[in-house]
Design a protein around this motif. Structure first.
Motif, PDB file in Angstrom:
ATOM      1  N   ARG A  51      -0.497   9.522  -8.999  1.00 45.32           N
ATOM      2  CA  ARG A  51       0.760   9.328  -8.257  1.00 45.32           C
ATOM      3  C   ARG A  51       1.963   9.233  -9.194  1.00 45.32           C
ATOM      4  NH1 ARG A  51      -1.165   4.709  -3.795  1.00 45.32           N
ATOM      5  NH2 ARG A  51      -2.604   6.075  -2.689  1.00 45.32           N
ATOM      6  N   ARG A  79      -6.334   5.238  -7.557  1.00 43.39           N
ATOM      7  CA  ARG A  79      -5.529   6.393  -7.148  1.00 43.39           C
ATOM      8  C   ARG A  79      -4.210   6.467  -7.931  1.00 43.39           C
ATOM      9  NH1 ARG A  79      -5.409   4.637  -0.832  1.00 43.39           N
ATOM     10  NH2 ARG A  79      -4.529   2.794  -1.817  1.00 43.39           N
ATOM     11  N   GLU A  86      -5.647  13.079   9.302  1.00 48.94           N
ATOM     12  CA  GLU A  86      -6.549  12.606   8.255  1.00 48.94           C
ATOM     13  C   GLU A  86      -7.780  12.101   8.987  1.00 48.94           C
ATOM     14  OE1 GLU A  86      -6.789   9.432   4.584  1.00 48.94           O
ATOM     15  OE2 GLU A  86      -6.170   8.783   6.555  1.00 48.94           O
ATOM     16  N   ASP A 126       0.864  -1.187   0.000  1.00 45.11           N
ATOM     17  CA  ASP A 126       0.000   0.000   0.000  1.00 45.11           C
ATOM     18  C   ASP A 126       0.901   1.239   0.000  1.00 45.11           C
ATOM     19  OD1 ASP A 126      -2.114   1.776   0.106  1.00 45.11           O
ATOM     20  OD2 ASP A 126      -2.511   1.484   2.249  1.00 45.11           O
ATOM     21  N   TYR A 154       2.123   2.643   3.285  1.00 39.25           N
ATOM     22  CA  TYR A 154       1.203   2.707   4.433  1.00 39.25           C
ATOM     23  C   TYR A 154       1.110   1.345   5.115  1.00 39.25           C
ATOM     24  CZ  TYR A 154      -0.097   7.481   3.472  1.00 39.25           C
ATOM     25  OH  TYR A 154      -0.063   8.841   3.311  1.00 39.25           O
TER      26      TYR A 154
HETATM   27  C1  NOJ Z   1      -4.996   6.768   4.107  1.00 36.24           C
HETATM   28  C2  NOJ Z   1      -3.847   6.976   3.180  1.00 36.24           C
HETATM   29  O1  NOJ Z   1      -3.829   8.300   2.714  1.00 36.24           O
HETATM   30  C3  NOJ Z   1      -4.008   5.965   2.075  1.00 36.24           C
HETATM   31  O2  NOJ Z   1      -3.142   6.213   1.022  1.00 36.24           O
HETATM   32  C4  NOJ Z   1      -3.805   4.597   2.671  1.00 36.24           C
HETATM   33  O3  NOJ Z   1      -4.040   3.620   1.668  1.00 36.24           O
HETATM   34  C5  NOJ Z   1      -4.761   4.347   3.831  1.00 36.24           C
HETATM   35  N1  NOJ Z   1      -4.879   5.478   4.716  1.00 36.24           N
HETATM   36  C6  NOJ Z   1      -4.313   3.176   4.666  1.00 36.24           C
HETATM   37  O4  NOJ Z   1      -3.231   3.515   5.475  1.00 36.24           O
END
Ligand code: NOJ
Length: 541
Positions: free
Chosen positions: A389, A385, A249, A60, A63
């Motif tokens: 990127r 997404r 966030e 990810d 992340y």
């Molecule tokens: C929010 C992040 O901005 C995103 O990119 C990520 O996939 C998720 N959280 C999981 O951490």
């Protein structure tokens, strides 16, 4: 109390794998970022947020962390991070790292140990049920059949991102495996979180953007215990690192600021108001819905009230206590702001974002109008997404000056359009978006009336109508910002948006000269299509 630097902060978000590749492996890195600090300084931003740059299997895009204390080798070393902080500080920047407190990668040694049948130190660091057959519990995404241990774990996002155990606000007595926030496992994880933050603060970062900040304590309606957790962290920061900042966030500024965050983003997923600003309705989308149109669209079908109704009440609620962070986009948002917009259209978006209260964030490449590349295969969990990127476009040429690697080795492809937006091209054109953005950032930084907590008031913002006019003021200075993102010219009259004596000398600080004039009973704003201005109304006598 906010750290004082936040007041005039203009942030730039760097997606490290796509910003600048210094070693020719096709992936951006920290020395690459260091090499572009002069560019950022010339742009005028003074704060940076870097997406996760820690060791990770990158399922990810980082992340999914496998070592919180180590820079991912593809980005460099911890020594590079230290150097980045030093060089940034020497230029007056503050750097936020990305803190991912809610989950790790399933490759993290903590999780690997936690999966073991034999109880051990890490058994309670993650959220486990007490049987491999408890597949469905409301409010949790449980993954079964993974571990040696006869249990399911809760995933926070993708299946390979097991949730760390911060406990449950109201553990359900039917499920004895649900631990309270005070249980030893959750308390140990909480201490670890602080240790991780401290490690990077000591090295020289100025705080964190916090991933999924609302998600830590489970079964927590109203975020009671999540709030307690963050307030505890904030109290510690205020005491030991008062110049550091936390931006969440959460997309719920009232809750996030109450929980101790200095600022919170409005994001399209959590804020219909923010979503109504820039995200154009797409074919087959909500085209006939009056709220489906972007306000920043020359067609002029937008409705600014959809944003203002939400924003104005939020603003009143958090005023003086924290910041609402508005952003041009981020790595999760598609399409990018620049998709299907001209430099003139984009200037309106930036003029808005850079004149509003709170701290503005510019997603890398938005300052040159980079577009989302459609139809790319998913990269590192990017899914839809991915196209937002792609590598920063520094110059023309096949790799756009991003890397010396052959194009097929680049992290993601470059915009195939001939004459794609790039820094070199725009540097040489004084009318380019890049130059305009620079001027707008310089304007914001030079006028405290445009800073984070300077006063804000809507002067004209009518349902289905253009323009938008708002007032910003601080320390005796009053500015009016007028924006007409629509094709048709506008001319409106309004009463003087201030009280008290003042010498009425209107000065145009940006945009349309003489757009604002004095009339017998008030002021008149006249703007051609797709134009705007910032006007000083003089100082109080
Ligand atoms: C929010 C992040 O901005 C995103 O990119 C990520 O996939 C998720 N959280 C999981 O951490």
């Amino acid at each position: 109390m906010n750290p004082s630097w936040l007041e005039s902060a203009v942030f730039y978000q760097i997606y490290p794998q796509s910003f600048c590749d210094s070693n020719g492996d096709g992936i951006g890195d920290l020395p690459g970022i260091i090499s572009k600090l002069d560019y950022l300084q010339a742009l005028g931003v003074n704060a940076i947020w870097i997406n996760p740059c820690f060791e990770s299997p990158f399922q990810d895009a980082g992340y999914d962390i496998s070592d919180y204390y180590r820079i991912a080798p593809r980005y460099g070393t911890n020594a590079d991070a230290r150097q980045l902080f030093t060089e940034a500080r020497n230029r007056g920047f503050h750097v936020l790292l990305d803190l991912v407190p809610g989950h790790t990668s399933n490759a993290h040694p903590w999780f690997q140990a936690s999966c073991k049948h034999q109880p051990n130190e890490y058994s309670d660091w993650y959220l486990w049920t007490d049987s491999g057959w408890t597949w469905e519990i409301p409010g949790l995404r449980l993954i079964s059949g993974y571990a040696e241990r006869d249990a399911c774990y809760a995933a926070n996002f993708f299946y390979f991102q097991p949730a760390l155990n911060y406990g449950f606000a109201d553990p359900d007595p039917r499920y004895p495996w649900q631990q309270s926030v005070d249980a030893p496992g959750p308390q140990t994880v909480r201490r670890k979180l602080r240790e991780i933050m401290e490690f990077w603060l000591v090295m020289g970062c100025s705080g964190f953007r916090v991933d999924m900040a609302a998600s830590l304590v489970k079964n927590d309606p109203g975020w009671r215990e999540t709030t307690n957790l963050w307030r505890e962290i904030r109290a510690w920061l205020d005491r030991d690192y008062p110049e550091s900042a936390l931006v969440s966030e959460w997309s719920h500024p009232a809750a996030a600021i109450q929980a101790g965050f200095h600022g919170d983003f409005l994001l399209p997923f959590g804020s219909a108001g923010y979503a109504s600003l820039f995200r154009k309705s797409r074919p087959g989308g909500a085209g006939s819905d009056p709220y489906g149109f972007s306000f920043f669209d020359p067609a002029g079908h937008g409705n600014i009230r959809q944003f203002l109704d939400e924003y104005e009440s939020l603003y009143q609620e958090i005023k003086g206590r924290g910041l609402i962070c508005l952003t041009t986009g981020n790595h999760d948002i598609a399409p990018r702001l620049g998709t299907d917009r001209t430099a003139d259209d984009l200037e309106m978006c930036f003029l808005f974002l850079l004149s509003m209260p709170g701290a503005p964030f510019i997603y890398y490449g938005d300052e040159i109008g980079m577009r989302t590349l459609e139809g790319l295969p998913s990269k590192e969990g990017g899914l839809s997404r991915t196209g937002s990127r792609t590598p920063m476009q520094w110059t023309g040429g096949p790799a756009a000056g991003f890397s010396s690697a052959p194009v097929e080795k680049l992290y993601l492809p470059i915009d195939p359009a001939p004459g794609f937006p790039n820094v070199a091209l725009q540097e040489s054109d004084p009318h380019s978006l890049l130059h305009r953005v620079r001027r707008m950032i310089a304007l914001r930084r030079a006028h405290p009336a445009l800073w984070a907590s300077a006063d804000f008031q809507t002067v004209y913002g009518e349902s289905g109508k253009y323009p938008l006019v708002f007032r910003r003021s601080a320390s005796g200075e009053t500015l009016l910002v007028g924006l007409n993102p629509a094709h048709d010219p506008v001319s409106i009259c309004f009463s003087q948006p201030f009280t008290g004596e003042r010498s009425m000398e209107i000065q145009t600080l940006y945009g349309i000269q003489q757009g604002l004039t004095v009339e017998s009973d008030g002021l008149r704003l006249s703007l051609p299509g797709i134009s705007g201005g910032v006007y000083s109304l003089g100082r109080e006598k």
